[in-house]
Design a protein around this motif. Structure first.
Motif, mmCIF file in Angstrom:
data_model
loop_
_atom_site.group_PDB
_atom_site.id
_atom_site.type_symbol
_atom_site.label_atom_id
_atom_site.label_comp_id
_atom_site.label_asym_id
_atom_site.label_seq_id
_atom_site.Cartn_x
_atom_site.Cartn_y
_atom_site.Cartn_z
ATOM 1 N N PRO A 1 0.862 -1.264 -0.295
ATOM 2 C CA PRO A 1 0.053 0.079 0.069
ATOM 3 C C PRO A 1 0.852 1.498 0.093
ATOM 4 O O PRO A 1 2.012 1.205 0.540
ATOM 5 C CB PRO A 1 -0.906 0.034 1.381
ATOM 6 N N GLU A 2 0.387 2.247 -0.654
ATOM 7 C CA GLU A 2 0.994 3.478 -0.782
ATOM 8 C C GLU A 2 0.114 4.631 -0.694
ATOM 9 O O GLU A 2 -0.877 4.773 -1.382
ATOM 10 C CB GLU A 2 2.038 3.590 -2.087
ATOM 11 N N VAL A 3 0.441 5.668 0.282
ATOM 12 C CA VAL A 3 -0.655 6.677 0.330
ATOM 13 C C VAL A 3 0.073 8.121 0.390
ATOM 14 O O VAL A 3 1.310 8.051 0.355
ATOM 15 C CB VAL A 3 -1.423 6.698 1.785
ATOM 16 N N ASN B 1 -4.996 7.250 -1.572
ATOM 17 C CA ASN B 1 -4.406 5.863 -1.973
ATOM 18 C C ASN B 1 -3.702 6.124 -3.337
ATOM 19 O O ASN B 1 -4.391 6.064 -4.423
ATOM 20 C CB ASN B 1 -5.392 4.901 -1.885
ATOM 21 N N CYS C 1 -6.034 -0.021 0.531
ATOM 22 C CA CYS C 1 -5.430 0.333 1.425
ATOM 23 C C CYS C 1 -6.149 0.252 2.961
ATOM 24 O O CYS C 1 -7.228 0.787 2.849
ATOM 25 C CB CYS C 1 -4.685 1.801 1.400
ATOM 26 N N PHE D 1 -5.909 1.631 6.893
ATOM 27 C CA PHE D 1 -5.272 2.318 7.676
ATOM 28 C C PHE D 1 -5.739 2.536 8.931
ATOM 29 O O PHE D 1 -6.937 2.014 9.304
ATOM 30 C CB PHE D 1 -5.186 3.855 7.087
ATOM 31 N N LEU E 1 -0.299 1.883 7.883
ATOM 32 C CA LEU E 1 -0.746 1.256 6.872
ATOM 33 C C LEU E 1 -0.628 -0.239 6.819
ATOM 34 O O LEU E 1 0.735 -0.984 7.176
ATOM 35 C CB LEU E 1 -0.085 1.536 5.502
ATOM 36 N N GLY F 1 2.106 -2.028 5.245
ATOM 37 C CA GLY F 1 2.765 -1.371 4.788
ATOM 38 C C GLY F 1 3.620 -0.282 6.006
ATOM 39 O O GLY F 1 3.878 -0.960 6.732
#
Length: 186
Positions: A57-59, A85, A91, A93, A157, A160
């Protein structure tokens, strides 16, 4: 001649809702060119590493620093943080408990966060409201200087990394939350 030796799934890998399968084959070859074998192995590892990183996941946070000015007793101030996101996977969180807190809380008692966690799709955004509210439970420590309007929130995350949101503010001391003895000495 190509012969299949085994075929199985690998349930321990959690990077997708589809579990990978593994198969082994036996193939008759005349010779193995060691350098080509090593290059093929390196290319395969590089491809697998890229696939694994793409599944993390990447935010993106709109801001990581919030400043609240002239906070008064009983007058809440709210600011929002936009969480986007930007990854390729769903994702999840949540805010984690702060290692800096003696009470093992997510935030100091004068800070309120909504939502505390959630799940959102790639490309979606979530609005997180962070409210500073000094009331009868928190005013005494702020008036005496035992606490300050400063905190660091830990946004985690799932599968993550962690992101940190810094809070600071200027509290205007008041008579509220003080005991009678303290008020008489002022």
């Amino acid at each position: 001649q190509l012969r299949q030796i085994f075929y199985t799934t690998r349930m321990e890998y959690m990077i997708s809702d589809h579990k990978p399968v593994v198969s082994g084959f036996e193939l008759d070859v005349k010779i193995v060119v060691e350098e080509k074998y090593k290059q093929c192995y390196r290319d395969l590892i590089k491809t697998l590493d890229k696939l694994e990183n793409d599944m993390l996941p990447e935010v993106k946070l709109q801001t990581k620093d919030l400043s609240f000015s002239d906070v008064k007793y009983g007058q809440p101030q709210t600011q929002t943080v936009i969480l986007e996101n930007v990854g390729q996977v769903v994702c999840e969180f949540m805010f984690n408990k702060s290692p800096f807190s003696n009470e093992n809380l997510i935030s100091k008692p004068w800070c309120h966060i909504k939502p505390l966690g959630g799940l959102f799709m790639p490309g979606d955004k979530v609005e997180i409201s962070i409210t500073v509210h000094v009331d009868h439970k928190t005013a005494a420590k702020l008036n005496s200087g035992k606490d300050k309007l400063e905190d660091i929130l830990i946004l985690h995350l799932k599968n993550g990394g962690d992101h940190f949101i810094s809070l600071q503010g200027n509290y205007l001391p008041s008579c509220f939350g003080n005991d009678l003895e303290k008020l008489c000495t002022l």
